[in-house]
Design an enzyme around this catalytic site. Structure first.
Site, PDB file in Angstrom:
ATOM      1  N   ILE A  12       0.839  -1.209   0.000  1.00  0.00           N
ATOM      2  CA  ILE A  12       0.000   0.000   0.000  1.00  0.00           C
ATOM      3  C   ILE A  12       0.873   1.259   0.000  1.00  0.00           C
ATOM      4  CG2 ILE A  12      -1.897   1.201   1.166  1.00  0.00           C
ATOM      5  CD1 ILE A  12      -2.644  -1.543   2.402  1.00  0.00           C
ATOM      6  N   ASP A  58      15.426   0.964  10.639  1.00  0.00           N
ATOM      7  CA  ASP A  58      14.456   0.317  11.511  1.00  0.00           C
ATOM      8  C   ASP A  58      13.930   1.389  12.469  1.00  0.00           C
ATOM      9  OD1 ASP A  58      13.069  -1.073  13.389  1.00  0.00           O
ATOM     10  OD2 ASP A  58      14.564  -2.667  13.633  1.00  0.00           O
ATOM     11  N   SER A 124      -7.112  -0.667  10.104  1.00  0.00           N
ATOM     12  CA  SER A 124      -7.765  -1.773   9.405  1.00  0.00           C
ATOM     13  C   SER A 124      -9.185  -1.976   9.927  1.00  0.00           C
ATOM     14  CB  SER A 124      -6.953  -3.042   9.661  1.00  0.00           C
ATOM     15  OG  SER A 124      -7.712  -4.175   9.343  1.00  0.00           O
ATOM     16  N   TYR A 149      -2.074  -9.025  15.560  1.00  0.00           N
ATOM     17  CA  TYR A 149      -1.926  -8.001  14.518  1.00  0.00           C
ATOM     18  C   TYR A 149      -3.051  -6.969  14.637  1.00  0.00           C
ATOM     19  CZ  TYR A 149      -3.217  -5.862  10.128  1.00  0.00           C
ATOM     20  OH  TYR A 149      -3.637  -4.949   9.195  1.00  0.00           O
ATOM     21  N   LYS A 153      -3.313  -2.720  15.837  1.00  0.00           N
ATOM     22  CA  LYS A 153      -4.009  -1.621  15.141  1.00  0.00           C
ATOM     23  C   LYS A 153      -4.947  -0.904  16.115  1.00  0.00           C
ATOM     24  CE  LYS A 153      -2.287  -2.144  10.997  1.00  0.00           C
ATOM     25  NZ  LYS A 153      -1.278  -1.174  10.529  1.00  0.00           N
ATOM     26  N   ASN A 179     -10.451  -4.714   2.317  1.00  0.00           N
ATOM     27  CA  ASN A 179      -9.513  -5.721   1.788  1.00  0.00           C
ATOM     28  C   ASN A 179      -8.752  -5.181   0.574  1.00  0.00           C
ATOM     29  OD1 ASN A 179     -11.356  -7.263   3.535  1.00  0.00           O
ATOM     30  ND2 ASN A 179     -10.278  -9.045   2.738  1.00  0.00           N
ATOM     31  N   GLY A 292     -11.678 -18.149  12.952  1.00  0.00           N
ATOM     32  CA  GLY A 292     -11.556 -16.700  13.131  1.00  0.00           C
ATOM     33  C   GLY A 292     -12.186 -15.870  12.019  1.00  0.00           C
ATOM     34  N   ASP A 293     -12.597 -16.504  10.902  1.00  0.00           N
ATOM     35  CA  ASP A 293     -13.203 -15.748   9.799  1.00  0.00           C
ATOM     36  C   ASP A 293     -14.635 -15.341  10.125  1.00  0.00           C
ATOM     37  OD1 ASP A 293     -11.160 -15.587   7.997  1.00  0.00           O
ATOM     38  OD2 ASP A 293     -11.817 -17.263   6.747  1.00  0.00           O
TER      39      ASP A 293
HETATM   40  N1  UDP Z   1     -10.317 -17.127   1.665  1.00  0.00           N
HETATM   41  C1  UDP Z   1     -10.459 -18.363   1.057  1.00  0.00           C
HETATM   42  N2  UDP Z   1      -9.325 -19.030   0.668  1.00  0.00           N
HETATM   43  C2  UDP Z   1      -8.068 -18.533   0.848  1.00  0.00           C
HETATM   44  C3  UDP Z   1      -7.934 -17.272   1.469  1.00  0.00           C
HETATM   45  C4  UDP Z   1      -9.082 -16.606   1.870  1.00  0.00           C
HETATM   46  O1  UDP Z   1     -11.559 -18.861   0.863  1.00  0.00           O
HETATM   47  O2  UDP Z   1      -7.090 -19.196   0.477  1.00  0.00           O
HETATM   48  C5  UDP Z   1     -11.520 -16.376   2.071  1.00  0.00           C
HETATM   49  C6  UDP Z   1     -11.614 -16.084   3.569  1.00  0.00           C
HETATM   50  O3  UDP Z   1     -12.249 -17.160   4.225  1.00  0.00           O
HETATM   51  C7  UDP Z   1     -12.427 -14.784   3.583  1.00  0.00           C
HETATM   52  C8  UDP Z   1     -12.006 -14.091   2.282  1.00  0.00           C
HETATM   53  O4  UDP Z   1     -11.465 -15.117   1.444  1.00  0.00           O
HETATM   54  O5  UDP Z   1     -13.800 -15.072   3.517  1.00  0.00           O
HETATM   55  C9  UDP Z   1     -10.950 -13.012   2.479  1.00  0.00           C
HETATM   56  O6  UDP Z   1      -9.872 -13.543   3.204  1.00  0.00           O
HETATM   57  P1  UDP Z   1      -8.458 -12.808   3.304  1.00  0.00           P
HETATM   58  O7  UDP Z   1      -7.535 -13.685   4.083  1.00  0.00           O
HETATM   59  O8  UDP Z   1      -8.002 -12.391   1.946  1.00  0.00           O
HETATM   60  O9  UDP Z   1      -8.767 -11.462   4.102  1.00  0.00           O
HETATM   61  P2  UDP Z   1      -9.511 -11.233   5.521  1.00  0.00           P
HETATM   62  O10 UDP Z   1     -10.873 -10.763   5.168  1.00  0.00           O
HETATM   63  O11 UDP Z   1      -9.475 -12.506   6.279  1.00  0.00           O
HETATM   64  O12 UDP Z   1      -8.710 -10.152   6.145  1.00  0.00           O
END
Ligand code: UDP
Length: 332
Positions: A12, A58, A124, A149, A153, A179, A292-293
């Site tokens: 970014i 650094d 974020s 992480y 933030k 994202n 965690g998703d």
């Molecule tokens: N995802 C997936 N396969 C992967 C990586 C991510 O299906 O190999 C899905 C993940 O479960 C979420 C979305 O893609 O629903 C975005 O995930 P990412 O890790 O890119 O970003 P996040 O939203 O977790 O920060």
């Protein structure tokens, strides 16, 4: 205006340096190359036709931060530098807390010393946590973060709020990214994840280029449009422009803005669009949900539009085309 961009060679950061230079800001870059390559400097110089001063320092070393401020008449700082891998942060929390917090505090202390009071922080959407909503608006405040992480933030946001409360001559802008994906349309700069990518778009790139066999889609039984996760994917160039607008237009004081498209796109929709735009088949399989998703979240991007005059201009098609263009140009 002279702007110090920390982490200015990262994904970014590098796109933001390009947009700042296009808007005639004078840019100084600090990057220790922990997660970036020095050749990115030549590439952004090629894109912009300008030269940039790079400090390979650094920023955990406060002496080094002071040196940058002594050498340059800095007016503002955009702070990107920091560790950013969610999974790694779970395994090495101390490394994340130490690096991300110390770096931020050092910069703020040195800014105070040199009387520089304009700070933009790269935050974020992860700070909203699992708050029961799918559409995140700035007024919701922070929720419970789910990894170190994300917690760094949230903690830095809190530090900035306390700092501002103690001295309201500060001008602080907190930008909460959704994202970030895509790449510069030149194909010269883009995302360079280390090792096997964790994020969706970089993973799709590796499958498209044949380096990985198939994409694992983490769950198709979420309560979403097609059962797969829904996110707000934002083109990195739009995101970069949001920083320029924040520098130019943010009102005095402490302000928080979402930077997102305001629209949710599912994992499958992204894969399908990628296939269509680039005429490439992406092999995938549905696997278990990833711990965690969240099922679905996206931004309410109204505030950035109303106060900064910023909104995304690029489409999901642009994202897919530019990502692949970068990957093709940089095949190793
Ligand atoms: N995802 C997936 N396969 C992967 C990586 C991510 O299906 O190999 C899905 C993940 O479960 C979420 C979305 O893609 O629903 C975005 O995930 P990412 O890790 O890119 O970003 P996040 O939203 O977790 O920060």
């Amino acid at each position: 205006m002279k702007v110090l961009v920390t982490g200015g060679l990262g994904f970014i950061g590098s796109h933001t340096v390009v947009e700042l230079a296009k808007s005639n800001f004078e840019v100084i870059i600090a990057d220790n190359l922990y997660n970036a390559k020095e050749e990115v400097l030549e590439k952004i110089e090629k894109i912009t036709g300008k030269k940039f001063k790079l400090y390979k320092y650094d920023l955990c070393d406060k002496e080094k931060v002071e040196e940058i401020f002594r050498d340059n008449n800095i007016d503002a700082v955009i702070h990107f530098a920091g560790y950013k891998a969610v999974g790694e942060s779970v395994k090495k929390p101390l490394m994340y807390y130490s690096n991300n917090l110390i770096t931020a505090i050092n910069i703020l202390e040195v800014m105070e010393k040199f009387n520089v009071r304009k700070f933009i922080f790269s935050s974020s959407a992860t700070v909203y946590g699992d708050n029961g909503h799918t559409k995140y608006v700035e007024s919701m405040g922070r929720g419970k973060t789910t990894n170190p992480y994300g917690t760094t933030k949230a903690m830095i946001e809190k530090i900035l709020e306390d700092l501002y409360a103690s001295d309201n001559s500060w001008n602080i802008t907190i930008l909460r990214y959704f994202n970030p994906v895509g790449a510069h349309e030149s194909g010269l700069i883009g995302e360079e994840p280390n090792g096997i990518p964790n994020n969706l778009m970089p993973y799709i790139m590796k499958v498209a280029s044949g380096k990985l066999e198939k994409l694992n889609i983490f769950g198709n039984d979420y309560p979403t449009v097609d059962g797969t996760g829904v996110r707000d994917f934002i083109h990195v160039v739009d995101l970069a422009k949001g920083h320029v607008k924040a520098l130019e237009k943010a009102p005095n004081g402490l302000n928080i803005y979402n930077l997102g498209s305001g629209k949710g796109v599912s994992v499958l929709e992204l894969v399908n669009t990628f296939e269509k735009v680039n005429n490439i088949k992406i092999n995938y399989q549905i696997v278990e949900r990833r711990a965690g998703d969240l099922a679905e979240y996206y931004s309410d991007a109204t505030k950035a539009y109303v106060e900064l005059g910023w909104k995304t201009e690029k489409t999901v098609e642009d994202i897919c085309r530019d990502s692949w263009n970068y990957e093709k140009n940089n095949k190793k």
